[in-house]
Design a protein around this motif. Structure first.
Motif, PDB file in Angstrom:
ATOM      1  N   GLU A 206      17.546   6.482  -0.617  1.00 36.61           N
ATOM      2  CA  GLU A 206      17.487   6.109  -2.032  1.00 36.61           C
ATOM      3  C   GLU A 206      16.746   4.794  -2.230  1.00 36.61           C
ATOM      4  OE1 GLU A 206      20.379   9.089  -1.306  1.00 36.61           O
ATOM      5  OE2 GLU A 206      20.208   7.065  -0.421  1.00 36.61           O
ATOM      6  N   ALA A 207      16.939   3.849  -1.291  1.00 39.74           N
ATOM      7  CA  ALA A 207      16.229   2.576  -1.387  1.00 39.74           C
ATOM      8  C   ALA A 207      14.734   2.776  -1.169  1.00 39.74           C
ATOM      9  CB  ALA A 207      16.793   1.581  -0.373  1.00 39.74           C
ATOM     10  N   VAL A 208      14.367   3.635  -0.243  1.00 36.93           N
ATOM     11  CA  VAL A 208      12.951   3.905   0.022  1.00 36.93           C
ATOM     12  C   VAL A 208      12.316   4.623  -1.171  1.00 36.93           C
ATOM     13  CG1 VAL A 208      11.343   5.157   1.512  1.00 36.93           C
ATOM     14  CG2 VAL A 208      13.238   3.882   2.515  1.00 36.93           C
ATOM     15  N   GLN A 209      13.097   5.413  -1.884  1.00 37.37           N
ATOM     16  CA  GLN A 209      12.570   6.015  -3.109  1.00 37.37           C
ATOM     17  C   GLN A 209      12.164   4.937  -4.110  1.00 37.37           C
ATOM     18  OE1 GLN A 209      15.775   8.619  -4.267  1.00 37.37           O
ATOM     19  NE2 GLN A 209      14.928  10.380  -3.171  1.00 37.37           N
ATOM     20  N   SER A 210      12.911   3.847  -4.176  1.00 36.42           N
ATOM     21  CA  SER A 210      12.554   2.737  -5.059  1.00 36.42           C
ATOM     22  C   SER A 210      11.271   2.059  -4.604  1.00 36.42           C
ATOM     23  CB  SER A 210      13.695   1.708  -5.108  1.00 36.42           C
ATOM     24  OG  SER A 210      14.864   2.272  -5.668  1.00 36.42           O
ATOM     25  N   LEU A 211      10.998   2.117  -3.302  1.00 35.47           N
ATOM     26  CA  LEU A 211       9.759   1.549  -2.776  1.00 35.47           C
ATOM     27  C   LEU A 211       8.533   2.261  -3.351  1.00 35.47           C
ATOM     28  CD1 LEU A 211       8.681  -0.574  -0.749  1.00 35.47           C
ATOM     29  CD2 LEU A 211       8.791   1.201   1.017  1.00 35.47           C
ATOM     30  N   GLY A 212       8.751   3.455  -3.903  1.00 35.95           N
ATOM     31  CA  GLY A 212       7.671   4.190  -4.536  1.00 35.95           C
ATOM     32  C   GLY A 212       7.053   3.454  -5.714  1.00 35.95           C
ATOM     33  N   LEU A 213       7.715   2.428  -6.220  1.00 35.47           N
ATOM     34  CA  LEU A 213       7.092   1.600  -7.255  1.00 35.47           C
ATOM     35  C   LEU A 213       5.807   0.978  -6.744  1.00 35.47           C
ATOM     36  CD1 LEU A 213       7.320   0.059 -10.048  1.00 35.47           C
ATOM     37  CD2 LEU A 213       8.366  -1.796  -8.717  1.00 35.47           C
ATOM     38  N   LEU A 214       5.801   0.588  -5.457  1.00 35.99           N
ATOM     39  CA  LEU A 214       4.677  -0.165  -4.903  1.00 35.99           C
ATOM     40  C   LEU A 214       3.749   0.660  -4.034  1.00 35.99           C
ATOM     41  CD1 LEU A 214       6.483  -3.476  -3.817  1.00 35.99           C
ATOM     42  CD2 LEU A 214       5.461  -2.895  -6.032  1.00 35.99           C
ATOM     43  N   LEU A 215       4.267   1.722  -3.394  1.00 38.27           N
ATOM     44  CA  LEU A 215       3.470   2.447  -2.400  1.00 38.27           C
ATOM     45  C   LEU A 215       3.430   3.943  -2.707  1.00 38.27           C
ATOM     46  CD1 LEU A 215       4.822   0.804   0.896  1.00 38.27           C
ATOM     47  CD2 LEU A 215       2.759   0.177  -0.376  1.00 38.27           C
ATOM     48  N   GLU A 216       2.305   4.547  -2.369  1.00 39.32           N
ATOM     49  CA  GLU A 216       2.140   5.996  -2.414  1.00 39.32           C
ATOM     50  C   GLU A 216       1.128   6.370  -1.341  1.00 39.32           C
ATOM     51  OE1 GLU A 216       0.746   6.774  -6.346  1.00 39.32           O
ATOM     52  OE2 GLU A 216      -1.276   5.999  -5.972  1.00 39.32           O
ATOM     53  N   GLY A 217       0.851   7.650  -1.161  1.00 41.63           N
ATOM     54  CA  GLY A 217      -0.097   8.021  -0.115  1.00 41.63           C
ATOM     55  C   GLY A 217      -0.405   9.500  -0.128  1.00 41.63           C
ATOM     56  N   SER A 218      -1.079   9.952   0.923  1.00 45.78           N
ATOM     57  CA  SER A 218      -1.436  11.361   1.043  1.00 45.78           C
ATOM     58  C   SER A 218      -1.583  11.721   2.516  1.00 45.78           C
ATOM     59  CB  SER A 218      -2.743  11.657   0.295  1.00 45.78           C
ATOM     60  OG  SER A 218      -3.832  10.996   0.918  1.00 45.78           O
ATOM     61  N   VAL A 219      -1.506  13.010   2.792  1.00 42.47           N
ATOM     62  CA  VAL A 219      -1.712  13.538   4.138  1.00 42.47           C
ATOM     63  C   VAL A 219      -3.075  14.194   4.178  1.00 42.47           C
ATOM     64  CG1 VAL A 219      -0.862  15.095   5.922  1.00 42.47           C
ATOM     65  CG2 VAL A 219       0.760  13.944   4.406  1.00 42.47           C
ATOM     66  N   GLY A 220      -4.000  13.622   4.928  1.00 43.55           N
ATOM     67  CA  GLY A 220      -5.337  14.192   5.019  1.00 43.55           C
ATOM     68  C   GLY A 220      -6.212  13.769   3.851  1.00 43.55           C
TER      69      GLY A 220
END
Length: 588
Positions: A206-220
């Motif tokens: 749940e805490a890492v879900q909050s990290l989604g405010l700052l970070l995102e990404g993709s595979v490939g």
């Protein structure tokens, strides 16, 4: 699939729109945010969501922040959230009905934010700290004995370190402070008795879900963008991050290492847009005037929130654009001079940076309009917030539900009421959730050099009386958007304040009196001709003296350039019906 095919990058919006472009108060240093993180997770009513009342208690009672500054941070974070236009319009209606501070507080108390995301938002205010290294070494705690930098030193440094658009700065910030960011997400039970993280500390999913405010990404390459918690809980990064399905948590040291290995530059940031963005065709431009101009966009491939248009070095030029393709884009207008720019469509944000002697007319801006390091610039906008920093001799005509924010370094700023309309304006306002009330254009909030806000001022007098003034009604003139468009709006939304409406009526009376005097003079045909020539001569002299001649001339493209624009428009599905100037007349 190899782990190195996964890319993680800092999201643009939190840094672009969330980090105030001023050195933050020391009360938002890591030392105090650690204490706040423990406090909110061990007190009832603070976690997992934090309401305005509890944040005010923490900010004013624990951190000793002024209430206006506490609300500024809370409100700024709320601007980032994905509220629907209908929700924002409903909130605006409720706020506009508040007739006292107690009613306003009651309405604000209904608002809440994600607690951990708000903590991260407060931490990234360090982006524009004058010296990150110094602050982390020893000047992070308030001290009466430490020498504070002078206002001029702070203003100079702040104006030269505008990092909100700089995706390289965003990446560097996250790389250098990732350990601190993760530490704020650790539950109090995972900390030592002294409040420090331990090697076996865990971070919950749940805490890492909050990290989604700052970070995102993709595979490939070219694959869809995913939230950070989804990338870390499956596929190539699940093992690297140490994610446990049983405990639904990550070992802190493994998570930190995994993120550090896969952090990269935002593929939709300013760097990529300048390198590979598409050129932009404009509805209105003058032959030869765009040779130095650099105009690029990534709206054809960027996801919502990362769409941008970069305009630089537009000089002695009138540019106009209305386009569905650019709706919701973040716009940067940089180093333009003697320019007239009309962006008549809904926007996400606008930055006017290092421009001079120019006029910028904007469609409704959902979040913020930021004017930085400008001189003699006029901006006309409807916006969620207006921010002005390190600028001089600028005039801003705004309709905004929030207090205009005046950062350090300003001088001779003039604030006036919003005074234009174009046919589709009200439809555009509704699409981004902006209403005509409340309207706080004349109640600026002055952010001091020490990071503390003064109370909203109701008049130009105050502790910094030279910083701004309200436009005197006697100096008020209307502005006409000189393009034909389709739509139903036929007057300024919400109307003009009574004092300015009265000033316009008085000017109209003078015009009618003048016309009556001319009629009663009973001039013969020859005298009328001489009188008309004299008036036209004086009018053209006035146009040259004020610079309005250039503005009018730039509305009439050369025949050669008009054909070029027509060809460009034929290959661009953008609506450019605003490219036809209306007749311009003057009344004495």
């Amino acid at each position: 699939m190899e782990a190195d095919s996964v890319s993680i990058w800092p999201r643009m919006e939190p840094f672009l729109l969330g980090a105030l472009q001023v050195a933050p108060t020391s009360k938002l240093s890591l030392h105090y945010l650690r204490k706040m993180a423990i406090y909110v997770q061990t007190r009832e009513g603070c976690f997992p969501v934090l309401g305005w009342s509890m944040w005010r208690h923490i900010a004013c009672g624990k951190l000793q922040l002024p209430e206006d500054l506490a609300w500024l941070y809370f409100e700024t974070f709320d601007l980032l959230l994905s509220h629907t236009p209908e929700e924002r319009l409903e909130l605006a209606e409720c706020m506009s009905q508040c007739s006292s501070k107690s009613e306003l507080d009651q309405q604000r108390s209904k608002l809440s934010v994600d607690t951990l995301q708000f903590l991260l938002f407060l931490y990234i205010q360090q982006l524009n700290r004058v010296s990150l290294r110094t602050s982390l070494i020893g000047e992070e705690w308030p001290s009466h004995r430490a020498r504070s930098p002078s206002p001029s030193e702070r203003e100079t440094k702040a104006s030269s370190q505008n990092k909100n658009w700089d995706d390289q700065a965003h990446l560097s910030f996250v790389q250098n402070h990732l350990a601190d960011i993760l530490e704020l997400l650790v539950e109090p039970g995972q900390l030592s008795q002294s409040g420090q993280t331990q090697r076996d500390s865990q971070i919950s999913l749940e805490a890492v879900q909050s990290l989604g405010l700052l970070l995102e990404g993709s595979v490939g390459h070219g694959k869809g963008i995913q939230p950070i918690h989804k990338l870390l809980t499956k596929g190539p990064l699940q093992t690297l991050s140490g994610y446990s399905i049983l405990s639904r948590s990550f070992p802190l040291h493994k998570l930190l290492s995994c993120l550090q290995q896969n952090l990269t530059l935002n593929p939709f940031g300013m760097t990529a847009c300048l390198r590979s963005g598409k050129k932009l065709a404009w509805a209105q431009q003058v032959e030869g005037a765009l040779k130095r101009a650099k105009i690029a966009r990534n709206t054809h491939m960027a996801p919502p929130g990362s769409k941008m248009v970069l305009m630089s070095q537009v000089i002695r030029q009138t540019l106009a654009k209305t386009s569905d393709k650019l709706t919701g884009a973040n716009i940067k207008i940089h180093r333009c001079s003697d320019a007239f720019i009309y962006l008549l469509f809904p926007l996400r944000s606008v930055s006017v940076d290092k421009c001079r002697d120019s006029t910028v007319v904007l469609g409704p801006v959902q979040t913020s309009v930021h004017i930085h390091s400008c001189q003699n610039v006029r901006v006309v906008c409807v916006a969620g917030r207006v921010v002005i920093g390190a600028s001089s001799h600028c005039t801003i005509h705004a309709l905004t539900p929030t207090y205009p924010l005046l950062l350090p370094g300003n001088s001779e700023i003039t604030l006036g009421p919003f005074h234009i309309f174009y046919p589709s304006l009200e439809d555009h306002m509704a699409s981004v959730g902006l209403a005509v009330v409340p309207n706080a254009w004349d109640q600026p909030l002055v952010l001091g050099t020490e990071g503390f806000a003064s109370p909203p001022l109701s008049s130009p007098s105050g502790s910094d009386g030279t910083c701004y003034r309200l436009l005197p009604p006697s100096e008020f003139h209307t502005l006409v958007v000189p393009f034909q468009m389709e739509g139903d709006t036929c007057e300024v939304p919400g109307g003009l304040p009574s004092a300015y409406q009265a000033a316009l009526r008085e000017k109209q009376k003078r015009i009618q009196s003048w016309q009556k005097t001319v009629m009663e003079a009973r001039l013969n045909k020859e005298q009328k001709q001489q009188f008309q020539e004299l008036v036209e001569l004086k009018f053209h002299e006035w146009l040259l003296e004020t610079g309005h001649r250039q503005e009018l001339d730039s509305l009439i493209p050369s025949a050669t350039n008009s054909q070029k624009n027509s060809d460009a428009a034929a290959t661009d599905s953008s609506r450019v019906k605003d490219s036809k100037p209306v007749q311009t007349t003057a009344a004495y």
